[in-house]
Write a protein that holds these residues in place. Sequence first.
Motif, PDB file in Angstrom:
ATOM      1  N   UNK A   1       0.837  -1.209   0.000  1.00 19.35           N
ATOM      2  CA  UNK A   1       0.000   0.000   0.000  1.00 19.35           C
ATOM      3  C   UNK A   1       0.872   1.260   0.000  1.00 19.35           C
ATOM      4  N   UNK A   2       1.944   1.216   0.761  1.00 20.74           N
ATOM      5  CA  UNK A   2       2.830   2.382   0.818  1.00 20.74           C
ATOM      6  C   UNK A   2       3.499   2.631  -0.528  1.00 20.74           C
ATOM      7  N   UNK A   3       3.966   1.577  -1.169  1.00 20.44           N
ATOM      8  CA  UNK A   3       4.658   1.729  -2.452  1.00 20.44           C
ATOM      9  C   UNK A   3       3.746   2.302  -3.535  1.00 20.44           C
ATOM     10  N   UNK A   4       2.475   2.007  -3.445  1.00 21.79           N
ATOM     11  CA  UNK A   4       1.559   2.454  -4.505  1.00 21.79           C
ATOM     12  C   UNK A   4       0.826   3.747  -4.172  1.00 21.79           C
ATOM     13  N   UNK A   5       0.718   4.103  -2.873  1.00 22.03           N
ATOM     14  CA  UNK A   5      -0.114   5.253  -2.504  1.00 22.03           C
ATOM     15  C   UNK A   5       0.647   6.437  -1.900  1.00 22.03           C
ATOM     16  N   UNK A   6       1.918   6.249  -1.596  1.00 23.03           N
ATOM     17  CA  UNK A   6       2.711   7.417  -1.174  1.00 23.03           C
ATOM     18  C   UNK A   6       3.127   8.180  -2.426  1.00 23.03           C
ATOM     19  N   UNK A   7       2.679   9.439  -2.546  1.00 27.66           N
ATOM     20  CA  UNK A   7       2.835  10.199  -3.778  1.00 27.66           C
ATOM     21  C   UNK A   7       3.799  11.383  -3.569  1.00 27.66           C
TER      22      UNK A   7
END
Length: 731
Positions: free
Chosen positions: A169-175
């Motif tokens: 989740x962090x890899x895909x949603x931290x922008x």
Amino acid sequence: MEATKLPLASIFTGHRVFDIPFYQRSYVWKKEQWERFLEDMEFVSIESKDYFLGSAILKQQNLNMGVTADHRTVIDGQQRFTTIVIFCKALCLKTGELDEFDRYFMVRNKKEGTKKCALVHSMNDRKDFEQVVSLTEDKPIDNAGNSSILQAYNYFQEKIDINKVDIDELLSHLIFIDIELHPNDDEQAIFDTINSLGVRLTTAELLKNYFFTESTLEEYQELWVPIFEKDKGTSEYWNSQITAGRLKRNNIDAFFSAFLNIKIQDRKIGVDNEHKNMYRRVDSIFASYKDLIATYNIDKKELYREIIEYAKLYAKYINSDVVESDIPSKSCVERINFMIFTLDCSTMLPYILYVLKNVKNEKERNDIFGYLESYVVRRAICKSENNSFSDLFSEILIGNEIKTFEDLKSLIENRDEMALAFPNDEKMQECFHDIEQPNKRALAILYLMESRVRNNQPHATKILSFSEYSLEHIMPKKYEKSWPLNDGYDEETRRMMINTLGNMAMLPQKLNSSVSNADWNTKKNGKGTRKGISYFASDLVTMKGVVTCPEWNEDNIWNRAEWLANIAIKIWPSYQETNDDDFDIEAETKLDQVNQEDESAKARNMNHDNTKYSFDGTEFLSKSEFVVTLVRKYMENHPQLTYKELKGKYPDRLCAKGYKFRGFLCTEKEYNEWNNKYKEKRYQPNKENHRLTSSDGVVFYVNTQWTKEGVDKLVKIAKADGFSIYTRNKS
């Protein structure tokens, strides 16, 4: 420059290397930031929504062919990138997903069979950061000490709950907004215009990484560290904030700005005017250094060695803490320091450093500083505009290589620009009466006077540091209740006089408001346990005579302003005297006597003195008719004089003290536009021969309200001009 919205997985890809500059500041996040970061990571994992972490400024590197990894320099994002890598390492150790960590955050070199972290840290943190990245077990690090890197890992190792945080989740949603700079882009200019979450890099940090590389570590440790990073005290000095004009900057940025202004005046370099104007922009100092070096082929090593020489002088002599200690009475760099930081004269810094570097003789140096003190303080008293000061203290003085007192004096006195004029004695006396001063400036001027006139003479108390004094208006701004208006004055005049130096006092303690706004007797003597002016000002030279006054009104304000002006003219001469003898305050002060003159002066009744004046055998004239006749006779003898020249001959300061006038001479236009009910009495324009015309066609009137003291001054002027004057008192 290219800006792209990217998730964390598209920034850390396993094929890109992010270099934090080798000499960059250390990792500084603490528990407060780690707590917030952990909460945010839990929120992202649970909600599965994009979460914006700000912008990351990355600059492409020009590397040799054959290097497989894509390299970027981290301009802005160091603290966040470091925290993310530490957090993800702690998380993957807990979940047993080290392969996932390696996939994104480690970069392989297949030829050499090695791998290293995608984030290459600075010199200060590299060892600790690599220790965290190389961990293979989920356990705390012993002996973390003061390392913020190791402490951050231990915090996350203890606090992460694997049921609340998910690496995918962090890899895909931290922008991030990924801002990619090309090799020739100006990173500092871009960094400063972006509202990022990071802390602004100082000019020194950018220059340090520009001058030194990892391969020149020995030079860095030999030259840079002893001056800028020797110990905690050194770092605190350079990072301490000072007020530089309207800006607040660190000492280190102020120094690099001052040195740049010195260097661009170097005749051997030959910087043209267009580049000088560009380089002097405060908001792009780093870019200016880079462009200066590249455009004029300056040897970087020679330049930073010269920087070190000047930095030693700055650290030794420039200190804003001067306000926390008393200052010497004689001309010296400490008094210059005081002016820089209390009169907001930071534009002096380049020339002061230039003198410290190039003038070895201490007496010559102090003569220069004495002249500059007179020049700057006189302009402060007269509220002269300082828009041209930056030109004076860089291009004019440094550019002309002014290294002696005589050259400095000659240059200032022979400048044609009125903007840089040295106020004369008449202007000083006029401004003590007529110029309203802001509190900080007034307090600084009085403190400089007090420190100067003492001159090691015995006093009951030692002068305190500037920071221990406050400014008091002797006649308060809130005067309406307890301070009746005297005859002959109006509200406009009083409000102006309240804010002049004649009505201002420096006191070692702020008066209680109930005393400060009370009547004169209460304000002077205090009320109950609350002390008054006489208690706090008893040993202050600049308050000599004030505490003995039976009353305080406009007459006293005018008298004290005149007295202070006479002292100031001695302290700060219009030229620097060759000897710096002690100032004899007793020989020059007459305020006690002035304030104890005939009681009739209190009423301001101009008719109490009945002296009459005969002019070259004429009938005896009243004071008002004598003054008008004097001006008219002088014009007859000098028919070519313009109105401006006549104003110079008869300055406004000669007018009767305390009265509101348009001046000794007042043009017809000024008179007609002046909204004052006393104006006809002041100028009597309808009387015969009272309407005069100068050689350049200006119609004007002459002030007719005079004291005997004022007319006596005019009698001396008239006699000096060759006129015969006789006086007679009416019985």
